[in-house]
Design an enzyme around this catalytic site. Structure first.
Site, PDB file in Angstrom:
ATOM      1  N   CYS A 115       0.864  -1.180   0.000  1.00 33.19           N
ATOM      2  CA  CYS A 115       0.000   0.000   0.000  1.00 33.19           C
ATOM      3  C   CYS A 115       0.902   1.231   0.000  1.00 33.19           C
ATOM      4  O   CYS A 115       1.825   1.311   0.810  1.00 33.19           O
ATOM      5  CB  CYS A 115      -0.900   0.008   1.234  1.00 33.19           C
ATOM      6  SG  CYS A 115      -2.004   1.428   1.276  1.00 33.19           S
ATOM      7  N   GLU A 159      -8.524  -1.182  -3.073  1.00 37.50           N
ATOM      8  CA  GLU A 159      -8.847   0.231  -3.311  1.00 37.50           C
ATOM      9  C   GLU A 159     -10.244   0.577  -2.800  1.00 37.50           C
ATOM     10  O   GLU A 159     -10.456   1.651  -2.224  1.00 37.50           O
ATOM     11  CB  GLU A 159      -8.709   0.580  -4.798  1.00 37.50           C
ATOM     12  CG  GLU A 159      -7.302   0.412  -5.367  1.00 37.50           C
ATOM     13  CD  GLU A 159      -6.210   1.092  -4.559  1.00 37.50           C
ATOM     14  OE1 GLU A 159      -6.451   2.165  -3.981  1.00 37.50           O
ATOM     15  OE2 GLU A 159      -5.097   0.533  -4.483  1.00 37.50           O
ATOM     16  N   HIS A 162     -10.106   1.388   0.685  1.00 37.11           N
ATOM     17  CA  HIS A 162      -9.644   2.758   0.949  1.00 37.11           C
ATOM     18  C   HIS A 162     -10.826   3.735   0.955  1.00 37.11           C
ATOM     19  O   HIS A 162     -10.893   4.636   1.782  1.00 37.11           O
ATOM     20  CB  HIS A 162      -8.655   3.225  -0.123  1.00 37.11           C
ATOM     21  CG  HIS A 162      -7.231   2.850   0.153  1.00 37.11           C
ATOM     22  ND1 HIS A 162      -6.576   3.224   1.295  1.00 37.11           N
ATOM     23  CD2 HIS A 162      -6.329   2.145  -0.575  1.00 37.11           C
ATOM     24  CE1 HIS A 162      -5.329   2.757   1.267  1.00 37.11           C
ATOM     25  NE2 HIS A 162      -5.156   2.099   0.137  1.00 37.11           N
TER      26      HIS A 162
HETATM   27 NI    NI Z   1      -3.425   1.044  -0.458  1.00 37.17          NI
END
Ligand code: NI
Length: 187
Positions: A115, A159, A162
């Protein structure tokens, strides 16, 4: 151009916030953020550029990692064939994405997921669906469906996490970092 210093570090609390849906048409600013993210991810995977600008290689980036709390992410996937002379990439821009179907089969990245916001080794694995179909919008606001498998599927799910304020460190139990490995296939 985005540099490493522009990417929020895991200590930044904004990474734990839920990003907001995007309205269309996209603002100039959002278009620019998307273009910048594509460029970063591309350049970071081209050895000469990654070295020149000191870019940590990454395959995906979400707007929140730049402090923009909006629901979109970009993935640049290196699809270069062996022995090819030139690197080739496919680019995905997913706005307001959601998973509409996913496989029962689980996979995990054996070496651990990377990440761009976590600049240290993290021990552990995260079982994820081997295949996903996402519904999202493209930059023109058209609805799209994207199917992904294997590494790309992991990347999309990472993602999407996130956008919901979830980091890989939230998904790994330090007391049992390989939880679920017996029911998943390593990739
Ligand atoms: Ni990430």
């Amino acid at each position: 151009m985005i540099l490493m210093k522009d990417i929020l570090d895991e200590k930044d609390k904004r990474l734990h916030l839920k990003s907001k849906e995007v309205e269309f048409p996209l603002s100039k600013e959002d278009k620019q953020v998307i273009e910048d993210m594509i460029q970063y991810l591309h350049d970071s995977q081209v050895p000469e550029l990654s070295e020149k600008y000191n870019l940590r290689p990454g395959m995906g980036m979400s707007a929140v990692q730049l402090g923009v709390l909006k629901r979109y992410f970009v993935v640049v996937n290196d699809i270069t064939e062996e022995d090819a002379e030139k690197q080739e990439f496919e680019t995905y821009v997913l706005i307001n994405p959601r998973i509409i179907s996913n496989s029962e089969e689980q996979i995990y990245v054996e070496e651990g997921e990377g990440c761009l916001s976590i600049n240290r080794p993290v021990e552990g694995i995260i079982p994820r669906s081997a295949r996903v179909t996402m519904e999202a919008y493209d930059m023109e606001g058209r609805k799209i469906h994207v199917r992904a498998r294997e590494e790309l599927s992991v990347c999309f799910q990472h993602e999407l996490d996130h956008l919901n304020g979830i980091l890989i460190t939230d998904r790994i139990d330090p007391k049992n970092p390989y939880k679920g490995r017996e029911n998943a296939r390593g990739i």
